[in-house]
Design a protein around this motif. Structure first.
Motif, PDB file in Angstrom:
ATOM      1  N   LEU A 257      21.517  28.786   9.814  1.00 34.80           N
ATOM      2  CA  LEU A 257      21.710  29.840  10.811  1.00 34.80           C
ATOM      3  C   LEU A 257      22.231  29.270  12.126  1.00 34.80           C
ATOM      4  O   LEU A 257      22.576  30.009  13.042  1.00 34.80           O
ATOM      5  CB  LEU A 257      20.407  30.597  11.066  1.00 34.80           C
ATOM      6  N   HIS A 258      22.267  27.945  12.235  1.00 31.21           N
ATOM      7  CA  HIS A 258      22.754  27.307  13.479  1.00 31.21           C
ATOM      8  C   HIS A 258      23.988  26.482  13.098  1.00 31.21           C
ATOM      9  O   HIS A 258      24.934  27.001  12.518  1.00 31.21           O
ATOM     10  CB  HIS A 258      21.597  26.508  14.086  1.00 31.21           C
ATOM     11  N   HIS A 289      21.901  43.522   2.357  1.00 36.01           N
ATOM     12  CA  HIS A 289      21.504  43.214   3.729  1.00 36.01           C
ATOM     13  C   HIS A 289      21.564  41.691   3.933  1.00 36.01           C
ATOM     14  O   HIS A 289      20.672  41.070   4.516  1.00 36.01           O
ATOM     15  CB  HIS A 289      20.089  43.740   3.993  1.00 36.01           C
ATOM     16  N   GLY A 290      22.650  41.106   3.400  1.00 36.11           N
ATOM     17  CA  GLY A 290      22.827  39.652   3.481  1.00 36.11           C
ATOM     18  C   GLY A 290      23.546  39.234   4.752  1.00 36.11           C
ATOM     19  O   GLY A 290      23.605  39.995   5.721  1.00 36.11           O
ATOM     20  N   ARG A 291      24.103  38.032   4.737  1.00 35.70           N
ATOM     21  CA  ARG A 291      24.754  37.485   5.942  1.00 35.70           C
ATOM     22  C   ARG A 291      26.167  37.028   5.612  1.00 35.70           C
ATOM     23  O   ARG A 291      26.375  36.311   4.616  1.00 35.70           O
ATOM     24  CB  ARG A 291      24.004  36.269   6.469  1.00 35.70           C
ATOM     25  N   LEU A 292      27.097  37.407   6.455  1.00 36.02           N
ATOM     26  CA  LEU A 292      28.418  36.781   6.407  1.00 36.02           C
ATOM     27  C   LEU A 292      28.298  35.527   7.249  1.00 36.02           C
ATOM     28  O   LEU A 292      28.093  35.620   8.466  1.00 36.02           O
ATOM     29  CB  LEU A 292      29.468  37.687   7.069  1.00 36.02           C
ATOM     30  N   GLY A 294      29.091  32.476   9.603  1.00 37.37           N
ATOM     31  CA  GLY A 294      30.126  32.349  10.632  1.00 37.37           C
ATOM     32  C   GLY A 294      30.349  33.639  11.390  1.00 37.37           C
ATOM     33  O   GLY A 294      31.290  33.740  12.175  1.00 37.37           O
ATOM     34  N   PHE A 295      29.477  34.611  11.151  1.00 36.61           N
ATOM     35  CA  PHE A 295      29.550  35.888  11.872  1.00 36.61           C
ATOM     36  C   PHE A 295      28.256  36.124  12.626  1.00 36.61           C
ATOM     37  O   PHE A 295      27.183  35.778  12.149  1.00 36.61           O
ATOM     38  CB  PHE A 295      29.743  37.049  10.881  1.00 36.61           C
ATOM     39  N   ARG A 298      23.375  35.520  18.619  1.00 39.29           N
ATOM     40  CA  ARG A 298      22.263  36.106  19.370  1.00 39.29           C
ATOM     41  C   ARG A 298      22.729  36.643  20.726  1.00 39.29           C
ATOM     42  O   ARG A 298      22.263  37.678  21.189  1.00 39.29           O
ATOM     43  CB  ARG A 298      21.159  35.045  19.543  1.00 39.29           C
ATOM     44  N   ARG A 346      26.772  46.634  14.504  1.00 42.20           N
ATOM     45  CA  ARG A 346      25.826  45.546  14.789  1.00 42.20           C
ATOM     46  C   ARG A 346      26.442  44.486  15.694  1.00 42.20           C
ATOM     47  O   ARG A 346      25.850  43.443  15.943  1.00 42.20           O
ATOM     48  CB  ARG A 346      25.355  44.899  13.479  1.00 42.20           C
ATOM     49  N   LEU A 348      28.936  42.381  15.258  1.00 45.89           N
ATOM     50  CA  LEU A 348      29.071  41.092  14.574  1.00 45.89           C
ATOM     51  C   LEU A 348      30.541  40.664  14.589  1.00 45.89           C
ATOM     52  O   LEU A 348      31.397  41.359  14.049  1.00 45.89           O
ATOM     53  CB  LEU A 348      28.560  41.203  13.139  1.00 45.89           C
ATOM     54  N   ASN A 351      31.961  33.738  14.866  1.00 46.83           N
ATOM     55  CA  ASN A 351      31.436  32.820  15.878  1.00 46.83           C
ATOM     56  C   ASN A 351      32.137  31.468  15.748  1.00 46.83           C
ATOM     57  O   ASN A 351      33.072  31.306  14.956  1.00 46.83           O
ATOM     58  CB  ASN A 351      29.904  32.702  15.766  1.00 46.83           C
ATOM     59  N   ASP A 353      31.551  28.870  14.316  1.00 41.43           N
ATOM     60  CA  ASP A 353      31.548  28.181  13.018  1.00 41.43           C
ATOM     61  C   ASP A 353      32.506  28.790  12.004  1.00 41.43           C
ATOM     62  O   ASP A 353      32.705  28.218  10.933  1.00 41.43           O
ATOM     63  CB  ASP A 353      30.129  28.197  12.425  1.00 41.43           C
TER      64      ASP A 353
HETATM   65  N1  ACO Z   1      26.187  39.067   8.464  1.00 37.03           N
HETATM   66  C1  ACO Z   1      25.699  40.300   8.188  1.00 37.03           C
HETATM   67  N2  ACO Z   1      24.744  40.889   8.922  1.00 37.03           N
HETATM   68  C2  ACO Z   1      24.282  40.218   9.983  1.00 37.03           C
HETATM   69  C3  ACO Z   1      24.748  38.937  10.331  1.00 37.03           C
HETATM   70  C4  ACO Z   1      25.751  38.370   9.522  1.00 37.03           C
HETATM   71  N3  ACO Z   1      26.243  37.150   9.803  1.00 37.03           N
HETATM   72  N4  ACO Z   1      24.114  38.506  11.431  1.00 37.03           N
HETATM   73  C5  ACO Z   1      23.255  39.476  11.770  1.00 37.03           C
HETATM   74  N5  ACO Z   1      23.365  40.511  10.895  1.00 37.03           N
HETATM   75  C6  ACO Z   1      22.648  41.795  10.939  1.00 37.03           C
HETATM   76  C7  ACO Z   1      21.195  41.628  10.581  1.00 37.03           C
HETATM   77  O1  ACO Z   1      20.991  41.809   9.209  1.00 37.03           O
HETATM   78  C8  ACO Z   1      20.565  42.722  11.421  1.00 37.03           C
HETATM   79  O2  ACO Z   1      20.800  43.948  10.792  1.00 37.03           O
HETATM   80  P1  ACO Z   1      19.648  45.118  10.855  1.00 37.03           P
HETATM   81  O3  ACO Z   1      19.519  45.444  12.319  1.00 37.03           O
HETATM   82  O4  ACO Z   1      20.162  46.203  10.017  1.00 37.03           O
HETATM   83  O5  ACO Z   1      18.400  44.467  10.316  1.00 37.03           O
HETATM   84  C9  ACO Z   1      21.400  42.713  12.699  1.00 37.03           C
HETATM   85  O6  ACO Z   1      22.689  42.207  12.298  1.00 37.03           O
HETATM   86  C10 ACO Z   1      20.818  41.827  13.802  1.00 37.03           C
HETATM   87  O7  ACO Z   1      20.616  40.533  13.250  1.00 37.03           O
HETATM   88  P2  ACO Z   1      19.527  39.511  13.760  1.00 37.03           P
HETATM   89  O8  ACO Z   1      19.115  38.641  12.608  1.00 37.03           O
HETATM   90  O9  ACO Z   1      18.445  40.253  14.491  1.00 37.03           O
HETATM   91  O10 ACO Z   1      20.352  38.688  14.820  1.00 37.03           O
HETATM   92  P3  ACO Z   1      19.906  37.309  15.486  1.00 37.03           P
HETATM   93  O11 ACO Z   1      20.357  37.349  16.881  1.00 37.03           O
HETATM   94  O12 ACO Z   1      18.476  37.016  15.238  1.00 37.03           O
HETATM   95  O13 ACO Z   1      20.738  36.220  14.646  1.00 37.03           O
HETATM   96  C11 ACO Z   1      22.427  34.745  13.965  1.00 37.03           C
HETATM   97  C12 ACO Z   1      21.872  35.579  15.124  1.00 37.03           C
HETATM   98  C13 ACO Z   1      21.318  33.806  13.438  1.00 37.03           C
HETATM   99  C14 ACO Z   1      23.579  33.910  14.468  1.00 37.03           C
HETATM  100  C15 ACO Z   1      22.892  35.710  12.847  1.00 37.03           C
HETATM  101  O14 ACO Z   1      23.948  36.519  13.324  1.00 37.03           O
HETATM  102  C16 ACO Z   1      23.319  34.975  11.581  1.00 37.03           C
HETATM  103  O15 ACO Z   1      22.472  34.680  10.735  1.00 37.03           O
HETATM  104  N6  ACO Z   1      24.642  34.671  11.423  1.00 37.03           N
HETATM  105  C17 ACO Z   1      25.110  33.937  10.257  1.00 37.03           C
HETATM  106  C18 ACO Z   1      24.858  32.447  10.441  1.00 37.03           C
HETATM  107  C19 ACO Z   1      25.773  31.840  11.495  1.00 37.03           C
HETATM  108  O16 ACO Z   1      26.992  32.043  11.476  1.00 37.03           O
HETATM  109  N7  ACO Z   1      25.164  31.060  12.389  1.00 37.03           N
HETATM  110  C20 ACO Z   1      25.902  30.347  13.439  1.00 37.03           C
HETATM  111  C21 ACO Z   1      25.606  30.940  14.789  1.00 37.03           C
HETATM  112  S1  ACO Z   1      26.530  30.159  16.037  1.00 37.03           S
HETATM  113  C22 ACO Z   1      25.783  28.667  16.204  1.00 37.03           C
HETATM  114  O17 ACO Z   1      24.637  28.472  16.035  1.00 37.03           O
HETATM  115  C23 ACO Z   1      26.604  27.600  16.577  1.00 37.03           C
END
Ligand code: ACO
Length: 418
Positions: A257-258, A289-292, A294-295, A298, A346, A348, A351, A353
């Protein structure tokens, strides 16, 4: 001095709290018996910092007041590191002295190389990096004198000088190649690239790729209170030496996640496979409800200014190396996501990465090595933040509170009676 205050009445007890509001924040310790519950620090400032300014809504990032766009276009990495650490851009003399100091400390103790050899051939580079940097504390026990400014300067130089050497040796270890010693006739980036890629005493430097790498490191150099910086500050608040504190930052950066997201993006693009699969992949992310990878971010809720700059770097690099077919998948993924209500609502956006991994791959770095490059970039920020914390009289050992949710008092029962 507080310029405003906030009055809170506890309706359970009638107790009234008047809490100073300063710089847009309430001074939480004044709440006394009333705890503030804020898991993951969504709304908590843990420090005052003069290093990096970030406006997530406007997509602004500045180091010591200088826009990231200007630094990425004009500055060198060591020059940027000096800015973060000292607060001002160096003049020519100060820059030359700083570069000399770093150059003088690029060698690592021979035992560090033996230590690295103890890792398996397929050890993850980030695991090796955090182990090796933590181990440096045993090579430099003098680093414990953290209240001595000159001593801190020496450890700062050691860290910045030796991290590229260790990172290059980790690369060589994974490839079964002999280590290449640092060269004092090369600049910081040139030396790192040479130690990494030299074969048979030769490496033809590509100035476009070297400048691209330097720009990426500048873009990563600090990002205020991100997860790894918070780890460095938190661990450092126990007054441990800076090598140990920085290795905690590397551990935090390792996570997907970082910083580990740059590696995860490439694996995601591999899994998608072709441009045609993008819509179904995005649909699955939404369904599960997964994660893309690089998207999202915070703090950034409009766009990540680093991602915009990185796209330019990608064009420069691909102009030299040829375009990676995965770029097409990434561009389509970005297009589809940015038009989809799920991601738009949301807030998104790509980012830092999202594109960096494709660039690192084009430069010749393996996927599991990408986050090491992030660590090289982030190091000056970690050290600057650590020094700011160490010298801030308001900072004490970081020790959050909790809301206990466990059992009430109960008494021990011998094992045979349970
Ligand atoms: N893809 C799809 N959905 C996402 C993503 C994503 N990448 N990121 C957040 N969401 C959604 C969550 O599911 C949530 O949805 P909900 O409200 O329906 O439950 C909403 O967006 C808010 O997400 P949170 O987890 O509360 O956001 P948070 O600020 O805690 O997380 C983070 C930020 C960790 C960067 C997150 O966006 C993520 O996991 N991204 C993917 C990993 C990534 O690219 N990390 C690098 C960050 S930049 C860096 O560290 C250098």
């Amino acid at each position: 001095m507080a310029d405003e205050s906030l009055t809170i009445i506890d309706n359970r007890t009638g107790e009234q709290y008047t809490v100073p509001v300063q710089d847009g924040a309430i001074h939480a310790p004044e709440l006394r018996r009333l705890l503030s519950y804020d898991p993951a620090f969504l709304n908590t400032a843990t420090c005052r910092s003069a290093i990096t300014y970030l406006d997530g809504d406007a997509g602004i990032l500045r180091y010591r007041g200088y826009p990231i766009e200007e630094l990425a276009a004009n500055a060198g990495f060591l020059e940027t590191a000096y800015l973060l650490l000292e607060g001002e851009l160096p003049d020519a003399e100060a820059l030359a002295r700083w570069q000399d100091d770093v150059r003088y400390h690029t060698y690592v103790h021979e035992s560090v190389t033996k230590f690295l050899e103890g890792f398996r051939y397929d050890a993850h580079p980030m695991g090796m990096l955090l182990g090796a940097v933590g181990a440096l504390s045993t090579f430099y026990p003098d680093a414990k004198a953290i209240d001595d400014r000159e001593n801190r300067y020496l450890q700062r130089v050691r860290l910045i000088a030796k991290l590229p050497t260790i990172a290059a040796y980790i690369f060589r270890h994974a490839h079964g190649l002999p280590y290449v010693l640092p060269r004092n006739d090369l600049d910081y980036i040139g030396n790192f690239v040479n130690m990494t890629f030299e074969i048979g005493g030769r490496h033809e430097a590509n100035p476009v790729l070297q400048r691209a790498l330097e720009t990426l490191l500048i873009l990563h150099a600090d990002h205020e209170q991100n997860c790894s910086t918070n780890a460095v500050r938190s661990v450092g608040s126990s007054r441990v030496d800076p090598f140990s504190a920085v290795s905690a930052g590397i551990a935090a950066l390792y996570g997907p996640l970082h910083g580990g997201a740059n590696e995860a993006v490439l694996r995601m693009l591999d899994a998608i496979g072709t441009v045609e699969n993008v819509p179904s992949f995005v649909a699955d992310v939404k369904k599960d409800h997964g994660r893309l990878m690089g998207f999202g971010h915070r703090i950034y809720k409009s766009y990540d200014p680093r991602a915009a700059l990185i796209k330019d770097v990608a064009h420069a690099v691909f102009g030299e190396t040829g375009v990676d077919p995965k770029l097409e998948i990434a561009l389509e993924l970005e297009r589809v996501a940015l038009e989809d209500e799920y991601f738009v609502s949301r807030k998104l956006y790509p980012n830092v990465d999202f594109y960096s991994g494709l660039i690192y791959k084009a430069m010749g770095y393996p996927t599991d090595y990408f986050t090491v490059l992030f660590a090289l970039g982030r190091l000056p920020g970690w050290i600057a933040q650590w020094e700011e914390m160490i010298t801030d009289p308001e900072q004490k050992i970081a020790r959050p509170r909790q809301i206990y949710t466990g059992e009430d008092l109960r008494h021990y029962v011998p094992v045979g009676e349970r």
